[in-house]
Design a protein around this motif. Structure first.
Motif, PDB file in Angstrom:
ATOM      1  N   SER A 211      22.049  78.759  67.477  1.00 22.27           N
ATOM      2  CA  SER A 211      23.228  78.055  67.991  1.00 22.27           C
ATOM      3  C   SER A 211      23.328  76.671  67.364  1.00 22.27           C
ATOM      4  N   TRP A 212      24.561  76.290  67.024  1.00 18.25           N
ATOM      5  CA  TRP A 212      24.797  74.931  66.514  1.00 18.25           C
ATOM      6  C   TRP A 212      24.460  73.900  67.596  1.00 18.25           C
ATOM      7  N   ARG A 213      24.457  74.338  68.857  1.00 21.30           N
ATOM      8  CA  ARG A 213      24.189  73.401  69.956  1.00 21.30           C
ATOM      9  C   ARG A 213      22.727  72.934  69.974  1.00 21.30           C
ATOM     10  N   LEU A 214      21.863  73.635  69.228  1.00 17.90           N
ATOM     11  CA  LEU A 214      20.462  73.183  69.120  1.00 17.90           C
ATOM     12  C   LEU A 214      20.239  72.302  67.890  1.00 17.90           C
ATOM     13  N   ASN A 215      21.302  72.060  67.106  1.00 18.88           N
ATOM     14  CA  ASN A 215      21.163  71.179  65.933  1.00 18.88           C
ATOM     15  C   ASN A 215      20.594  69.822  66.316  1.00 18.88           C
ATOM     16  N   GLU A 216      20.097  69.115  65.285  1.00 15.08           N
ATOM     17  CA  GLU A 216      19.632  67.734  65.489  1.00 15.08           C
ATOM     18  C   GLU A 216      20.792  66.851  65.966  1.00 15.08           C
ATOM     19  N   LYS A 217      20.449  65.716  66.593  1.00 15.05           N
ATOM     20  CA  LYS A 217      21.466  64.694  66.880  1.00 15.05           C
ATOM     21  C   LYS A 217      22.195  64.384  65.577  1.00 15.05           C
ATOM     22  N   HIS A 218      23.519  64.287  65.604  1.00 12.97           N
ATOM     23  CA  HIS A 218      24.253  63.928  64.391  1.00 12.97           C
ATOM     24  C   HIS A 218      24.048  62.437  64.127  1.00 12.97           C
ATOM     25  N   TYR A 219      23.529  62.122  62.936  1.00  9.34           N
ATOM     26  CA  TYR A 219      23.207  60.717  62.651  1.00  9.34           C
ATOM     27  C   TYR A 219      24.339  59.950  61.960  1.00  9.34           C
ATOM     28  N   GLY A 220      25.552  60.535  61.935  1.00  4.23           N
ATOM     29  CA  GLY A 220      26.735  59.812  61.468  1.00  4.23           C
ATOM     30  C   GLY A 220      26.554  59.235  60.073  1.00  4.23           C
ATOM     31  N   ALA A 221      27.039  57.993  59.903  1.00  2.00           N
ATOM     32  CA  ALA A 221      27.016  57.359  58.589  1.00  2.00           C
ATOM     33  C   ALA A 221      25.603  56.993  58.141  1.00  2.00           C
ATOM     34  N   LEU A 222      24.618  57.112  59.044  1.00  2.00           N
ATOM     35  CA  LEU A 222      23.232  56.818  58.639  1.00  2.00           C
ATOM     36  C   LEU A 222      22.628  57.974  57.827  1.00  2.00           C
ATOM     37  N   GLN A 223      23.218  59.152  57.907  1.00  2.00           N
ATOM     38  CA  GLN A 223      22.628  60.319  57.249  1.00  2.00           C
ATOM     39  C   GLN A 223      22.444  60.068  55.751  1.00  2.00           C
ATOM     40  N   GLY A 224      21.241  60.295  55.284  1.00  2.00           N
ATOM     41  CA  GLY A 224      20.922  60.095  53.868  1.00  2.00           C
ATOM     42  C   GLY A 224      20.275  58.748  53.586  1.00  2.00           C
ATOM     43  N   LEU A 225      20.455  57.765  54.487  1.00  2.00           N
ATOM     44  CA  LEU A 225      19.889  56.428  54.236  1.00  2.00           C
ATOM     45  C   LEU A 225      18.401  56.406  54.562  1.00  2.00           C
TER      46      LEU A 225
END
Ligand SMILES: O=C(O)[C@H](O)COP(=O)(O)O
Length: 247
Positions: A84-98
């Motif tokens: 389920s996508w509901r078990l995905n990690e917290k979405h880290y927004g614009a921080l993703q990749g930094l």
């Protein structure tokens, strides 16, 4: 009295864990060490005498592959697995990749810690037209677009997780003996917060290390009666401190 068990396992080390980068919904793979530690988690669970009737995981390959390694070592490759996508990690927004350390140098450790561990404060969101917006990703095509995040606080993560916990995972515990969830640091923190009734402030202090099984025991009324990590407590303490740090 029949005790039922739920095992929570955070995926093994990912490439971006190794590179110390915010990951969130980015679909990065495991490192060789991440594969190895996932196999070791399977060994630990087997040596504990545990077996599972069903497993749950996210839509992200670091969790899916870790689950496969665990099931392989337990000879449980055959059990039903629900993603389920509901078990995905917290979405880290614009921080993703930094890089986490560089982000702390730039914005200050306190603000970065707020984005990482506070209950209410999400990082800056992705812009709508960012190619990383989950709306553009085919795997989320069945999810109502308004449910897809551009950034999440832990609270937001828990809010999208709980319908799946309440409607699917928790009811499955009534029908089955033992279940396994392989997911992510922050989505699992959400489940632990719920199961242990941890306050919004205190949950900031919980850091889950990679590939260490965390067992919850339930009585016949499905009340939590015990919880413990498998493995060496000193080692686990050290890994938790490392997880807490951005350096
Ligand atoms: O998404 C990430 O970067 C990690 O899975 C969890 O990171 P955190 O420990 O910084 O929340």
């Amino acid at each position: 009295m029949k005790i039922k068990k739920l095992a929570l396992v955070r995926h093994g080390e990912s490439i971006w864990n190794r590179e110390n980068r915010f990951t969130g919904w980015t679909d990065v793979d495991l490192t060789a060490e991440g594969v190895e530690e996932s196999y070791r988690a399977g060994d630990m669970l087997r040596e504990e005498g545990l077996t599972f009737d069903m497993a749950f995981t996210s839509y992200l390959k670091r969790a899916i592959k870790s689950l496969d390694c665990i099931l392989d070592r337990m000879n449980l490759d055959w059990i039903p697995v629900e993603k389920s996508w509901r078990l995905n990690e917290k979405h880290y927004g614009a921080l993703q990749g930094l890089n986490k350390g560089e982000t702390a140098d730039r914005y200050g450790g306190e603000l970065v810690q707020l984005w990482r561990r506070s209950y209410n404060t999400p990082p800056e969101p992705l812009t709508e037209d960012d190619p990383r917006n989950p709306r553009f990703d085919i795997r989320y095509r069945d999810v109502p677009p308004d449910d897809l995040p551009l950034s999440e606080s832990l609270k937001d993560t828990i809010n999208r997780l709980m319908p799946y916990w309440n409607d699917t995972i928790f009811p499955s515990l009534s029908e089955r003996d033992n279940i396994l969830i392989v997911a992510h640091g922050n989505s699992l923190r959400g489940i632990v917060k719920h199961l242990k009734n941890i306050s919004d402030d205190d949950i900031a202090g919980l850091n889950l290390p990679t590939a260490i099984p965390y067992i919850f025991e339930f009585d016949s009324d499905l009340k939590v009666v015990n919880d413990y990590f498998l493995g060496n407590p000193e080692e686990i303490e050290k890994m938790m401190k490392e997880t807490a740090s951005v350096r």
